[in-house]
Design an enzyme around this catalytic site. Sequence first.
Site, short mmCIF file in Angstrom:
data_model
loop_
_atom_site.label_atom_id
_atom_site.label_comp_id
_atom_site.label_asym_id
_atom_site.label_seq_id
_atom_site.Cartn_x
_atom_site.Cartn_y
_atom_site.Cartn_z
CG HIS A 44 -50.66 -1.88 -2.54
ND1 HIS A 44 -49.54 -2.10 -3.33
CD2 HIS A 44 -50.19 -1.55 -1.31
CE1 HIS A 44 -48.44 -1.89 -2.61
NE2 HIS A 44 -48.81 -1.57 -1.38
CG ASN B 263 -50.87 -8.66 -10.07
OD1 ASN B 263 -49.94 -8.22 -9.38
ND2 ASN B 263 -51.22 -8.12 -11.21
CE1 TYR C 227 -46.64 4.80 -5.60
CE2 TYR C 227 -45.58 3.52 -7.32
CZ TYR C 227 -46.04 3.63 -6.02
OH TYR C 227 -45.86 2.59 -5.15
CD GLU C 228 -43.68 6.85 -2.55
OE1 GLU C 228 -43.62 7.28 -1.39
OE2 GLU C 228 -42.91 5.98 -2.99
CG HIS D 110 -42.06 -0.20 -0.13
ND1 HIS D 110 -40.95 -0.44 -0.89
CD2 HIS D 110 -43.12 -0.45 -0.92
CE1 HIS D 110 -41.34 -0.80 -2.11
NE2 HIS D 110 -42.65 -0.81 -2.15
CG MET E 205 -46.25 0.82 -10.91
SD MET E 205 -47.55 1.32 -9.77
CE MET E 205 -48.94 0.37 -10.38
CB SER E 206 -40.07 -0.07 -8.64
OG SER E 206 -40.02 -1.48 -8.74
CB ALA F 121 -44.53 -6.74 -6.11
CB SER G 233 -44.50 -4.16 -3.00
OG SER G 233 -44.53 -2.82 -3.36
CG HIS H 128 -42.54 3.45 -5.70
ND1 HIS H 128 -42.58 3.22 -4.34
CD2 HIS H 128 -42.35 2.24 -6.28
CE1 HIS H 128 -42.42 1.93 -4.11
NE2 HIS H 128 -42.28 1.31 -5.27
N1 HPA Z 1 -49.00 -3.71 -12.64
C1 HPA Z 1 -48.10 -2.79 -12.23
N2 HPA Z 1 -47.41 -2.92 -11.10
C2 HPA Z 1 -47.60 -4.01 -10.35
C3 HPA Z 1 -48.51 -5.00 -10.72
C4 HPA Z 1 -49.26 -4.85 -11.93
O1 HPA Z 1 -50.09 -5.69 -12.32
N3 HPA Z 1 -48.47 -5.96 -9.75
C5 HPA Z 1 -47.55 -5.54 -8.85
N4 HPA Z 1 -47.03 -4.36 -9.20
#
Ligand code: HPA
Length: 273
Positions: free
Chosen positions: A246, A234, A88-89, A64, A210-211, A116, A33, A86
């Site tokens: 996001h 973050n 989750y999609e 993406h 998540m990847s 990310a 991402s 992903h």
């Molecule tokens: N959690 C899950 N996935 C993420 C995060 C997070 O804090 N930041 C970027 N992708």
Amino acid sequence: MRTETETERLEAAVKSLSAFDIGDIDVALVLGSGLKDFANQLTDTLEIPFHDIAHWPMPRVEGHGASLIVGSIGGNRIACLTGRAHLYEGWHPNDVVRPVRTLRVAGVQCFVLTNAAGGLGKSFRPGDLMVLTDHVNQTGMSPLIGPHEEILGPRFPDQSRVYDQELRACLVAADPEVRLGIYVGLLGPSYETPAEVKVLRRAGLHAVGMSTVHEAIALNAMGARIAGVSLITNLAAGIADSPLSHAEVIDTGKQVSARFTKMLMGFCEGIKR
Ligand code: HPA
């Protein structure tokens, strides 16, 4: 009607890829991402939209891309997947990993998986880069479930060393300030609760996303050499006061993309197959 096997899908994907003259690839990168601009560093490029390759899933998440860009960096031939699908999609794990599996079947040996991620490590800050030493797959899924097909590797692959030590050393040499740590892959798409983050931190994990884990599982089973890089966009939920978004993930990706690009440029220039 009989459904196609994964072997048949991969063979069809390799066949459509072979219509483009991509040559021998030294390293393939999956850009996470907000990180797709790295592909702008390649020279003599050839861009192949995902929809031109049979059975490749179209990434639909903001930040993406949806193409394979092949080009050169410092004499090495590099392939960049500018986006990924992903779980989750709603994709099946086999769909998620099909682009990297296709490249592996086509002969690519080295992969760099980037993402990310939220920082869990005590001293982590947004903008940090982390090279993966290992991962924890907490998605509850695997790309290796289902009938065993030889093309995918052994039925019970060893995972003692998923992330290649030499590749890791090349990344650290390219940016000595990088962190090292363990990535935990969750299903998403909701960010974690503070209670979940507490559990992950207590378990000694350093970054959450998540990847990546499914690509690593699939490629390791196929005998590829793998490196992983997380951009900490973050602090994970509940560590800082602010809610997660996001947009923040994409923004931080853009802000620190220069450092990410510099590290991967150094890596791509220095790598020997
Ligand atoms: N959690 C899950 N996935 C993420 C995060 C997070 O804090 N930041 C970027 N992708």
